[in-house]
Every structure is written in C-alpha cells, then in structure tokens.
Design an enzyme around this catalytic site. Structure first.
Site, mmCIF file in Angstrom:
data_model
loop_
_atom_site.group_PDB
_atom_site.id
_atom_site.type_symbol
_atom_site.label_atom_id
_atom_site.label_comp_id
_atom_site.label_asym_id
_atom_site.label_seq_id
_atom_site.Cartn_x
_atom_site.Cartn_y
_atom_site.Cartn_z
ATOM 1 N N GLY A 1 0.690 -1.233 0.014
ATOM 2 C CA GLY A 1 0.089 0.008 -0.187
ATOM 3 C C GLY A 1 0.803 1.243 -0.004
ATOM 4 O O GLY A 1 0.357 2.376 0.195
ATOM 5 N N ASP B 1 -7.596 -0.203 -16.339
ATOM 6 C CA ASP B 1 -8.014 0.526 -14.956
ATOM 7 C C ASP B 1 -7.151 1.839 -15.026
ATOM 8 O O ASP B 1 -7.339 2.612 -13.768
ATOM 9 C CB ASP B 1 -7.621 -0.183 -13.871
ATOM 10 N N ASN B 2 -6.567 2.119 -15.860
ATOM 11 C CA ASN B 2 -5.642 3.442 -15.756
ATOM 12 C C ASN B 2 -6.528 4.453 -16.989
ATOM 13 O O ASN B 2 -5.403 5.181 -17.586
ATOM 14 C CB ASN B 2 -4.276 3.128 -16.390
#
Ligand code: AMP
Ligand code: MG
Length: 490
Positions: free
Chosen positions: A123, A249-250
């Site tokens: 993360g 997703d971009n």
C-alpha cells in the site's frame, strides 16, 4: 484544523462501490512540496497545507473534518488480460471538494497504506515514483492536457521494500474523478445492472452534465468518453508522450491522463518507442496508443451493454456504432493538432501528407521530436524571440520539405509574426525529459536534495517560453545520460 469543505458524492453511492478505510499513519511526515496555485483553486489554504497539521493530513496521519476516506473497487484489463478484482490498493480517497471554478475534485492520497484491495502489496509508494508523478502530471497540466494533478508530496520517514529499500512518500492526487473503465468492468462482470445505471448517472452528472437529458444516458456517456479519449490521445501523440501502461484501470471516464508510472516523453523520434520495463511485447509503444485506446473503449462499450438497450442485439449495434467512430475522431483531433504545430490554421487535404513526410524525416534522422517542432516555429518568421538554433538545426535532408512547408505556410492567413507566435504556443520547448526527471529523482532519493526537483517543477510550469539561460533543460540527453527504461514504481 482548518476547514476543507468536503462533499463526498462517491461515498454516498452504495457500499459495494468501495470500502471505508483510514490511511495508515506514517512514522515521520515531512513536507516536500505543496502546489500553491492548485491549493488555492481547490479553496484550500496553502500555508495551512504546509503547516505541521496540514502535513499530517497529507501524510494520512490526521483526518480533516468532513473527510470520509474510502478505497474504491474496480477491475481491469492489464496488458490485455482481465483481472476481475483490482481497486485502490495503495490509494485512499479522502473526499471531494468543489473548486473555485465550480468543478468537483477528488482529493486522494496515493501511498497511504494497505486497503482491502492491496492483494498482498504494502500500500506504499517509493519517493522516486511520487516525485515522477508530481513532475510529469504538473508538466502535462502546463502543456494544456487534461490530467490528474499533484496537490502535494510528503515523505514518510519509512522505507519501502522493493528490489532494494527505498524511502517512502505519499502523493496527494487531484482528479475530476478517479472513475475508470475498470470501474464499469467490475460491475458488468457481476451483472450488477443497478450499479452500472448508478455509475452512468454519477459520471454524467460530474463530467458531462449536458448529456443528462439524453434519452439513452449510457449511450450518451459512451459517446462522450470516446470523444474525450480521442482528443486526449491525439494530444499525447502530438507531444511525443508515451503513457506506458494503458490498462483499462488506467483510463478515466473524465478523459484525464492518469497513472504516471512508466511514462516518458520521447527524445529522438521513434514510433516504435517503448520505455516501460515490463512492456515486453511493445503493446503500449508510441504508435500503438490510438489503437489501444480504441480497444479499451470497446471494453467500456462491452461493460455498458446491459444498460445500453434491453435487447442484446440492439445494445451491441449501438455499442459498435459508437466505438467505430473512434478512429475518425482520433484522426480529426490528431490532424488538427499537428496542423497547429506546423502553423497551419486552415488545414487542407495535402497537410496530412506534409505531416507524415515530416515525421518520417524525423524518424529517419532520429531527430529530437520536441526541438524539431520548436525549431520549425523559429523558421516561421525572422522574429526577435530567442530561437533554439544553438540546440537543434535541421539536417540538409530536410531542405526540400522545409521549402514545401514554407510555400504552404505562405498561403495561410495572418502575418508571419502571428503565425510564429501561434506555433510557439503549440510547440513546447521544455518537457519533462527522462534524463532530467531521473536526475531530480536521484538527487532527492540518494542525497535528500530536493533542489533539482523543485527547479524542474518550476521550470516546467512555463513550457512554451524559451530562456537561453535554461538551455540545458531544453536539450536532449547526451548518450551517457539517456534513460532507456522506466520502472513501474509499484
Ligand atoms: P498500477 O499498475 O499502478 O495501475 O496498479 C495496478 C493495481 O495494483 C492497482 O489496483 C493498484 O492499487 C495496485 N497496487 C500497485 N502497487 C501497489 C502496492 N504497493 N500495494 C498495494 N497495491 C498496489
Ligand atoms: Mg493504476
């Protein structure tokens, strides 16, 4: 704690669109840079953002009142293969604010700790990747492209483990929204038609409100996004920008450029150019970008099928017709953009060939893409502006082409001086060249020296105004400075 007027419309969508999740605090938040003009545009006090309290919020250590932090869920095709579950694995949306321009903006922290979508990742984001995104996204904005932006960068005082241990950082990213083609794919794969309908309305309301009145909202959305992406990718091509990771997703529904991972601007022109260290097949090479955008938009159309029409055959026909318009729309936007770069305000039939011939000369000589166009602007008039002739001159092989271009230019309306001014405004001289970005990142990461980073960010805010004292920043790399690969930085 100063007031930020959050109004979180995405967090008001049903729970299955996201997971509520707080940023994970970091050991030692340190301010790197706050974007003052952007902060002001968002109605935030830049001085407060630079204070210890502001830095704590930007690091994810403190929550501003009204913030409702979420990680959003999405899916996506990565290098052509479908991944049914991605999502914000290292980003948390703090909330939305309405800017002084009346536009709604997402405020997101990237590198703010794990979420339910981290899939084993930590993360976190390494400092180098955060600075790269800051530099390049802000340069894209100054170049006039729709893009996500950098509100601030802070260091974490922690290390992230990659191939080696690297200092960590958090980027505060701003976008008109972070809704991706992959967001639609996520719900389509689950046959969640209610979610698709909600998402269509949400995106129209935020980005294309004039289309809300259309009978077929899903079709209107698809058409809007196709146009927006056609013009966006045409802008990329006209600047020699290679995105590097055009996964679904971009790609944002807002039509903004997102994800400055392995991206780069070309120096010497090469249509096959790829920078990304993980793009082995050259899928996302410069010249493939329009085709990939088309492919991604077909994936969006596919995801929208259930809400395009109750009858499947008719839904497919509507989707196909919309997607088939992309190549023409791209070509038009691209031709118009290239004509502007050549100083042709009234483009004609023969101009496509003129552009193509110029590009093949550039490719044949591996000429510097940016400087070649900028030098053309010098040649448009005997103006007094300082030219880049010391940095770049056309080889003799260009002379016949230059003669034809001058003839064509002479047919255009306006004076040479005006044409030249328009060309200077269409052909930047300062772009975030890879070797300069690398140099700034190295100084920050290896020596804790942020001066080169700050210099570069400041300089790239004025990409169209040449200054001879800054010539070093306009030049292509010497062979030993050349950066051949960029790393995904995840
Ligand atoms: P990207 O390649 O940056 O577009 O990321 C693809 C997916 O991987 C997204 O869902 C990211 O949130 C996720 N991801 C990338 N890096 C990390 C990380 N360090 N930790 C957790 N998730 C990540
Ligand atoms: Mg991404």
């Amino acid at each position: 704690m100063t007031a930020i007027a959050f109004d979180n419309s995405y967090a008001r969508l049903p729970e299955r669109f996201f997971s509520r999740r707080l940023p994970t605090p970091v050991t030692r938040p340190g301010r790197i840079r706050v974007n003052h003009t952007l902060a002001a545009q968002l109605g935030m006090d830049p001085q407060w953002l630079e204070s210890p309290e502001g830095t704590a919020m930007l690091a994810g250590n403190a929550l501003a009142a009204g913030s409702d932090p979420i990680a959003t869920v999405y899916a996506g095709h990565q290098f052509g293969s479908y991944n049914p579950q991605l999502g914000d694995g290292r980003a948390i949306l703090l909330g939305e604010v309405i800017g002084t321009d009346g536009v709604r903006y997402d405020i997101q922290l990237k590198g703010s700790g794990p979420t339910p979508y981290s899939r084993g990742g930590d993360g976190r984001a390494p400092l180098g990747a955060v600075l790269r995104e800051y530099i390049v996204s802000e340069a894209m904005f100054a170049l006039g492209l729709p893009t996500t932006r950098a509100l601030a960068a802070v260091s974490t005082g922690e290390q992230v483990a990659r191939e080696s241990f690297l200092p960590g950082a958090v980027l505060a990213r701003v976008a008109k929204s972070h809704i991706r083609i992959g967001t639609f794919q996520f719900f389509a794969a689950r046959q969640d038609h209610e979610a698709l309908t909600l998402l269509v309305e949400h995106v129209l309301a935020r980005h294309y409100p004039d289309a809300l009145a259309e009978d077929n909202q899903a079709l209107a959305l698809l058409q809007k996004v196709i146009s927006a992406q056609a013009s966006l990718v045409a802008r990329w091509q006209s600047l020699g920008f290679i995105h590097g990771v055009m996964n679904t997703d971009n790609m944002l529904l807002s039509g903004e450029t997102i994800d400055y991972g392995p991206c780069a601007f070309m120096d010497g022109f090469d249509p096959e150019k790829v920078f990304s260290s993980i793009d082995h097949g050259g899928r996302y090479a410069y010249r493939n970008q329009p085709g990939i955008a088309h492919w991604n938009l077909a994936a969006l159309a596919q995801a929208l099928l259930p809400v395009l029409h109750p009858d499947q055959e008719q839904a497919v026909a509507l989707a196909q017709t919309a997607v088939d318009r992309f190549p023409d729309q791209f070509q038009q936007a691209y031709a118009a953009g290239m004509a502007r770069k050549l100083g042709l305000v009234e483009p004609g039939e023969t101009d496509t060939a003129l552009v193509e011939e110029f590009l093949s000369l550039l490719a044949g000589h591996k000429s510097d893409f940016t400087l070649a166009f900028r030098r053309l602007a010098d040649h448009a008039s005997d103006g007094a502006a300082p030219g880049v002739g010391d940095l770049f001159e056309f080889p003799d092989a260009f002379l016949p082409w230059l003669a034809r271009w001058r003839q064509r230019l002479a047919t255009q309306p306006g004076t040479p001086a005006r044409r030249q001014a328009a060309m200077y405004a269409a052909n930047p001289v300062f772009i975030p060249r890879n070797h300069l970005v690398e140099e700034a990142l190295r100084a920050a990461v290896d020596q804790n020296d942020y001066a080169p980073f700050n210099t570069l960010v400041d300089l790239l805010a004025q990409p169209f105004t040449y200054r001879a004292d800054l010539a070093r920043f306009a030049m292509p790399p010497r062979p030993e400075e050349e950066v051949r690969q960029t790393f995904c930085g995840t």
